[in-house]
Design an enzyme around this catalytic site. Structure first.
Site, PDB file in Angstrom:
ATOM      1  N   LYS A 184       3.499 -41.792 -67.056  1.00  0.00           N
ATOM      2  CA  LYS A 184       3.077 -40.832 -68.083  1.00  0.00           C
ATOM      3  C   LYS A 184       1.832 -40.102 -67.592  1.00  0.00           C
ATOM      4  O   LYS A 184       0.741 -40.677 -67.546  1.00  0.00           O
ATOM      5  CB  LYS A 184       2.754 -41.521 -69.417  1.00  0.00           C
ATOM      6  N   GLU A 259      -7.774 -48.750 -63.387  1.00  0.00           N
ATOM      7  CA  GLU A 259      -8.724 -47.938 -62.605  1.00  0.00           C
ATOM      8  C   GLU A 259      -9.478 -47.075 -63.603  1.00  0.00           C
ATOM      9  O   GLU A 259      -8.915 -46.121 -64.142  1.00  0.00           O
ATOM     10  CB  GLU A 259      -7.976 -47.035 -61.610  1.00  0.00           C
ATOM     11  N   CYS A 293     -13.887 -39.477 -60.393  1.00  0.00           N
ATOM     12  CA  CYS A 293     -14.431 -40.768 -60.839  1.00  0.00           C
ATOM     13  C   CYS A 293     -15.437 -41.332 -59.842  1.00  0.00           C
ATOM     14  O   CYS A 293     -16.237 -42.188 -60.217  1.00  0.00           O
ATOM     15  CB  CYS A 293     -13.294 -41.745 -61.095  1.00  0.00           C
ATOM     16  N   GLU A 392     -20.713 -41.512 -68.330  1.00  0.00           N
ATOM     17  CA  GLU A 392     -19.885 -40.690 -67.439  1.00  0.00           C
ATOM     18  C   GLU A 392     -19.730 -39.306 -68.067  1.00  0.00           C
ATOM     19  O   GLU A 392     -19.180 -39.182 -69.166  1.00  0.00           O
ATOM     20  CB  GLU A 392     -18.516 -41.342 -67.258  1.00  0.00           C
TER      21      GLU A 392
END
Ligand code: NAD
Length: 504
Positions: A184, A259, A293, A392
């Site tokens: 997905k 992850e 990331c 983040e």
């Protein structure tokens, strides 16, 4: 200027790839893929509903016995053909990725697409190199050996920042090891995942081995994670959603691979090559418009170099050209969406009360105003425990802070919940070596920041998750290990039966 990409024509049949063909979703809800450089809609598609997820899982289940039973050589041949098909269609993939993400064509042409072709070629080789302990008599009366077997149907969920590479990182180790998969992609960026699945079919990989469901996270994603016929969940995305995925996967006892987010430190010791560190920090914080990331987000610079580093970064950031992703001169594209641009702007605006925005800190005007652009931004003077240092942001924002001792630099680098990647900058092998040992992250670069290679693992420590992408380490995650033990004595009454029968 290169030709753009016609998604509406390419995906006229729909944006679900199930059992080897494209079809429309059945959720009754539509979603638009928008070019973030212009705000123009490039595809309007029907999202996957429960029936589509179930159909994709069924297709993957049906394809499993034959694919799992293929020899490693047969799977390897198929993956070599897959790499060749991807290489032939490289230009098409690069344009599609640039169109849906706003990435400069230079980035997709030189990084995303060749990286994916190389990953595919790597797993074509890895498919023939399953490793385990050697068979042997670990007990004098038995011979033991290990079988590595595929797990079954893998359900994978991917983010929008590198849609093609994330599809590759999920699909390739899974199918190289004999699993089948339902992927997905993020609802914003399904195009190259669908093209990737179609290229697998063109390469002769059987129908149902690779399926793509383009659906919303909350329903399609959760349906996939909770599906009883899915044996393993592999998720890449934010830490917040990763926690939810982990809860759901636990209720059905699935193998889990996560992850998650990152907030990579960039530690510059006072003997570092300043020019290299400045260029590394600007490139490492701006790649993919900071939506990476592993991007350099927190530069810690030892006091003697601090002022020159800040000045160098500000000057270099000012030379970076924002523009149309399809223009060869463009260095930096927009963020993925206007929503993401506003989120980044809000982080920087909140930081103004406690820190200094040295450069950037706003959206550009003029021609670029209609896109989701944001200027390269440098922030200084923020406290270590402030939001802009800890959270983040996922945008073109670099925070720079000074430190005094080596101990302090390393401690600050470790002082966030994340642990995905980091870099250390020094000409002294012992200082750099210490940083590689003491920084808690899944990857530590020395005198560079960002490069990845197919042979080496990528994955996090701490709240950045667990499990590895790329390399043989990821290949192993998509297999399960079975111990087979043969009796060698051929006697009916074995020595160990004494524990049950005593001396009888
Ligand atoms: P996100 O977590 O919002 O979404 C990721 C995926 O999860 C999407 O496909 C989304 O539709 C799906 N999703 C959302 N809610 C869900 C739910 N409740 N159940 C199941 N699936 C759900 O992340 P994003 O905004 O798409 O991507 C950015 C994030 O991804 C950043 O945090 C970044 O660090 C992370 N990321 C990590 C790596 C890595 O290798 N560690 C690589 C790339 C991106």
């Amino acid at each position: 200027m290169s030709q753009r990409f016609d998604a509406a024509e390419r995906f006229a049949e729909g944006a679900q790839y199930i059992g080897g063909s494209l079809r429309a979703g059945t959720s009754g809800r539509r979603h638009a893929v928008v070019d973030p450089a212009t705000g123009a809609e490039i595809l309007d598609y029907e999202l996957a509903g429960d029936a589509d997820i179930d159909a994709a899982v069924t297709a993957a289940e049906r394809a499993f016995p034959q694919w799992a039973g293929a020899t490693p050589g047969e799977r390897s041949d198929a993956l070599h053909r897959f790499a060749a098909v991807l290489a032939e269609q490289a230009g098409d993939f690069a344009r599609a990725e640039s169109a849906q993400c706003g990435k400069p064509l230079r980035l997709t042409t030189e990084f995303d697409v060749p990286g994916t072709v190389d990953n595919t070629a790597f797993f074509a080789g890895a498919a023939r190199h399953l490793e385990g302990k050697s068979a042997g008599e670990y007990s004098a009366d038995h011979t033991s050996y290990v079988r590595r077997e595929p797990i079954g149907v893998v359900g994978s969920i991917a983010p929008w920042n590198y849609p093609l590479q994330m599809a590759a990182w999920k699909v390739l180790p899974a199918i190289a090891a004999g699993n089948t998969i339902v992927l997905k992609p993020a609802e914003l960026t399904p195009l190259t995942s669908l093209m990737f699945a179609r290229a697998a079919t063109e390469a002769g990989i059987p129908d149902g081995v690779v399926n793509v469901v383009s659906g919303a996270g909350k329903d399609a994603g959760e349906r996939l994670v909770g599906h009883p016929s899915v044996a393993m969940t592999s998720f890449t995305g934010s830490t917040a959603v990763g926690k939810r995925v982990a809860e759901l996967a636990t209720t059905t006892v699935k193998r889990l691979h996560l992850e998650l987010g990152g907030k990579a430190p960039f530690v510059v010791f006072d003997d570092a090559d300043l020019e290299a560190a400045v260029h590394g920090a600007v490139a490492g914080s701006l790649i993919n418009t900071g939506q990476d990331c592993t991007a350099a987000t927190r530069a810690y610079v030892q006091r003697p170099l601090y002022e020159a580093f800040v000045a160098g970064v500000a000057d270099l950031m000012a030379t970076v050209r924002l523009g149309d992703p399809f223009d060869d001169r463009t260095d930096l594209g927009p963020l993925i969406s206007h929503t993401q641009r506003d989120r980044v702007a809000d982080f920087v605006d909140r930081a103004r009360s406690y820190a200094t925005v040295v450069t950037g800190g706003e959206a550009p005007g003029g021609e670029l105003a209609k896109g989701a652009y944001y200027l390269p931004t440098l922030v200084t003077g923020a406290p270590q425990d402030s939001e802009i240092v800890q959270a983040e942001i996922f945008g073109p924002v670099l925070v720079v802070l000074p430190f005094d001792s080596d101990d302090e630099g390393i401690a600050l680098a470790n002082d966030t919940p994340y642990g995905l990647a980091a870099s250390a900058w020094s000409r002294d092998v012992y200082r750099a070596g210490r940083a590689t040992r003491e920084i808690k992250a899944g990857c530590v670069w020395v005198n560079d920041h960002i490069p990845i290679i197919s042979e080496m693992p990528h994955g996090g420590y701490k709240a950045s998750g667990y499990g590895k992408d790329m390399s043989v380490y990821s290949f192993e995650e998509y297999t399960q290990v079975k111990h087979v033990m043969y009796d060698n004595t051929a006697v009916a009454r074995k020595d160990w039966h004494r524990t049950v029968f005593g001396a009888r």
